[in-house]
Structures are given as C-alpha cells and as structure tokens.
Design an enzyme around this catalytic site. Structure first.
Site, PDB file in Angstrom:
ATOM      1  N   GLN A 215     -44.235  20.457  81.868  1.00  0.00           N
ATOM      2  CA  GLN A 215     -42.504  19.763  80.502  1.00  0.00           C
ATOM      3  C   GLN A 215     -43.291  19.423  79.817  1.00  0.00           C
ATOM      4  OE1 GLN A 215     -39.776  22.087  82.093  1.00  0.00           O
ATOM      5  NE2 GLN A 215     -41.757  23.162  82.473  1.00  0.00           N
ATOM      6  N   ARG A 235     -36.238  16.722  80.934  1.00  0.00           N
ATOM      7  CA  ARG A 235     -36.342  16.801  80.134  1.00  0.00           C
ATOM      8  C   ARG A 235     -36.871  18.618  79.940  1.00  0.00           C
ATOM      9  NH1 ARG A 235     -40.835  14.965  82.202  1.00  0.00           N
ATOM     10  NH2 ARG A 235     -43.198  16.042  82.093  1.00  0.00           N
ATOM     11  N   ALA A 256     -30.241  20.990  83.542  1.00  0.00           N
ATOM     12  CA  ALA A 256     -31.831  21.353  83.115  1.00  0.00           C
ATOM     13  C   ALA A 256     -32.931  21.347  81.982  1.00  0.00           C
ATOM     14  CB  ALA A 256     -31.378  22.447  84.012  1.00  0.00           C
ATOM     15  N   HIS A 257     -33.114  21.815  82.372  1.00  0.00           N
ATOM     16  CA  HIS A 257     -34.314  21.399  80.943  1.00  0.00           C
ATOM     17  C   HIS A 257     -33.427  22.263  80.054  1.00  0.00           C
ATOM     18  CE1 HIS A 257     -37.321  24.790  82.804  1.00  0.00           C
ATOM     19  NE2 HIS A 257     -36.897  25.416  83.085  1.00  0.00           N
ATOM     20  N   ASN A 258     -34.673  22.399  78.468  1.00  0.00           N
ATOM     21  CA  ASN A 258     -34.177  23.121  77.284  1.00  0.00           C
ATOM     22  C   ASN A 258     -32.838  22.874  77.021  1.00  0.00           C
ATOM     23  OD1 ASN A 258     -36.912  23.398  77.277  1.00  0.00           O
ATOM     24  ND2 ASN A 258     -36.646  25.743  78.268  1.00  0.00           N
TER      25      ASN A 258
END
Length: 354
Positions: A215, A235, A256-258
């Site tokens: 990540q 992240r 969550a990510h993104n």
C-alpha cells in the site's frame, strides 16, 4: 446547564447580545442587559439559561419551563410562560445551536487531556520533527521523525504521530489515536482511538495463500474534517484515500483504501465503505450502511440506515434497502411483503391440494 467538573464556565452573554446574534426582536419592556450563563433543555433550564422549543409534542414542557429565555417559532409563542422571555425566530433549533456555540466556544475543539500547554516532560518528540510555536504534546504522546505539526494543534496523551506525518494548524488529535502516512489540513479533529493511515486490506490470492499487496499511497484529511472515536481509515494502495473539506465521520466507521469522500459529507456510525468507492459532495450515509467497492455515490445523495449499496447512486436521490434502491421502490417492496404476510393460511388440519 453544563457540569463545572468537566467543562469550563460558559462565556456570559446579555439578552440583547443573544437576541441580536439570532435576529430575534427583543420584546418591549425587557432588560436587554440581563445576563445569561448557558443553555439547557426546557425541563432542566433555570432563570439564567436559554432553551428552545420546536414541535407540538413539547408544548407541555414549554408551558412548565423555568428557563429565563426560550427560542420559539411564532406558532408557539403564546405558550411561553410569563417568567420566560420569548425570542421569536423562524427556526428555533439552528438559533439554539448558534447560541450554544457562543456560550461554549472552548468545547468546539478538544484540548489537552493533561490540562497543560507546551511539550510535556513525558512526551517523546523526535529531534527531526518540526513543531511550530504553541503546539501542545501531552505525556505519553510520540511524534516521529520528519513529522510536521502546525501552531495551535494539540496532540493528546498516548497519541502516535508517525514519521513524516503533516498536521496543520489548530488541529486536535485525541488520546490514543494513531496517524501514519497522513496529511491533515487545518482545524482537523481526530477523536480518541482513531486509526488513520495503516495498511489497506490488499491481498492477491493464490494456491499457496495470500500475497500482501504493498500500500504505497496516503490518507489526506482536508480542512475542518472531523473523525470519530474508534474509526479506521486505511491509506491508499494506488491512489490516496481522501476525506474532503468539512466532512464529518462518526465513531466506529471503517473506510478502506483508495476511498474518496467529497466535501461536507456525513457518515454515521458503524458504516463500512469498501475499497475504491467514491462519494460526491454533501452525501449522507445513515448508520450501519454498507458500500461495496468501486461504486460511485453522486453529490447530495442520501442513503437510509442499514442499507447495502451495490450499484452507482445518482446525484440528489434518496435510496434505502438491501440492496439499496430508490426510496419509493423500497417502500413498495416492504409493503408488498407485509401484504403477503397477512394472507390467511389454511387452518391446521384442513385439506390442501384438492
């Protein structure tokens, strides 16, 4: 009224100041210099408190209140008792909030858990960190190498500010919160126990197990964002996770990510937003909403509590249900199920299939 053990004394305001700040005319013959010391509910207010009334079910409480002044709409002004000053406004609750913010300006941003200023003796600040003047770091807090913290910011006891993290001015990082790989704007509030900037949940499955996907991006919290206690924001993997200006995230939310959340959104407790989902500006998600990955929710859309969003949502609509759909369609489905449930079943022992 506020508890003096936990809250600083409110800033006193005169009746004239209160009326002027919300655009309410002062009734004839009242003393505009009369001092008030706080806000309270109708049933708990005393002669130096300001209360509000908004809705017919509270008429009885209004008639019995001991409040010194009551913010009230024209519809209910005749129910204000003789001992209270009626401050007539079109929308009493927003006016009440404006007054409460004046009385309790010190409570709009959490302060030091240790009740101190400056760098406490028990704080650990890396020599390569850069802190502007007027930063408070409580005992037990850790500030890592290369971190930068703007003036007026408070880092409460036990908080962890990771290497390279940037925090703007007049922010508040609550006790036990952790920040990694994150950039924060000005006036950001992070409540106790929040986790920001840790790995996103990314794995590549295979015959030998699950390979971790690096990540490599960040979390960006823009100006005036507020993050609730226990909320987790991962992240980004291949794009930054972004919370837009003025958005407010409740306690116990998973982002969550993104994920990209627009400006001035509201996300209520126990909501989960899966990876790479995108929310526009002024979106509202009720409690326990689930949003699957990669969907887009348009500007101004509202999602009812406990809904599951699996498809893109157009701007400005109200959806609900599982899976979420336009509100009227959801209500029709619920009513149809209720009608089916009311259909009489054959009596016990009756003949069937004839």
């Amino acid at each position: 009224m506020s508890d003096p053990v936990f809250y600083p004394a409110p800033t006193p305001l005169s009746l004239a100041e209160i009326a002027a700040s919300v655009g309410a005319p002062l009734p004839e013959g009242v003393d505009g210099g009369r001092q008030f010391s706080g806000v309270a509910s109708l049933d708990e207010a005393g002669p130096r408190d300001v209360a509000f009334m908004d809705g017919p079910r509270h008429v009885g409480e209004l008639q019995a209140t001991r409040a010194g002044a009551v913010l009230v709409s024209p519809r209910f002004v005749d129910h204000v008792p003789a001992g209270a000053v009626a401050l007539v406004v079109p929308k009493p609750y927003p006016a009440f909030v404006a007054i409460a913010r004046q009385f309790h300006a010190a409570l709009l941003r959490p302060g030091s858990a240790f009740g101190a200023t400056g760098i406490a003796a028990g704080a650990v600040v890396h020599p390569q960190a850069r802190l502007e003047s007027d930063v408070t770091v409580d005992p037990g807090a850790v500030v890592g190498p290369g971190a930068e913290i703007g003036g007026g910011t408070v880092i409460a006891a036990g908080a962890i500010i990771g290497a390279g993290v940037r925090i703007g001015r007049n922010c508040s990082i609550g006790p036990g919160a952790s920040l990694q790989h994150a950039l924060l704007g000005d006036r950001v509030i992070v409540h106790p126990g929040a986790r920001i900037g840790q790995d996103g949940f990314g794995y590549l499955g295979g015959a030998r197990g699950h390979a971790k996907v690096p990540q490599i991006k960040r979390v960006i919290l823009q100006d005036d964002v507020e993050i609730g206690a226990g909320t987790t924001i991962d992240r980004g993997g291949l794009r930054d996770t972004v919370i837009g200006e003025g958005s407010k995230i409740d306690n116990l939310v998973q982002i969550a990510h993104n994920v990209v959340i627009g400006r001035h959104c509201i996300v209520v407790s126990q909501t989960g937003i899966a990876g790479s989902a995108t929310l526009g500006d002024f979106v509202m998600l009720g409690g326990q909403v689930g949003v699957i990955g990669h969907v887009k929710i348009g500007d101004g859309a509202r999602i009812a509590a406990s809904s599951n969003v699996k498809d893109d949502v157009p701007p400005g609509v109200e959806w609900g249900g599982s899976p979420a759909k336009p509100m009227r369609e959801w209500f029709r489905e619920v009513m149809a199920v209720q009608r089916l449930a009311r259909v009489e079943r054959p009596a016990a022992g009756g003949q069937q299939g004839q």
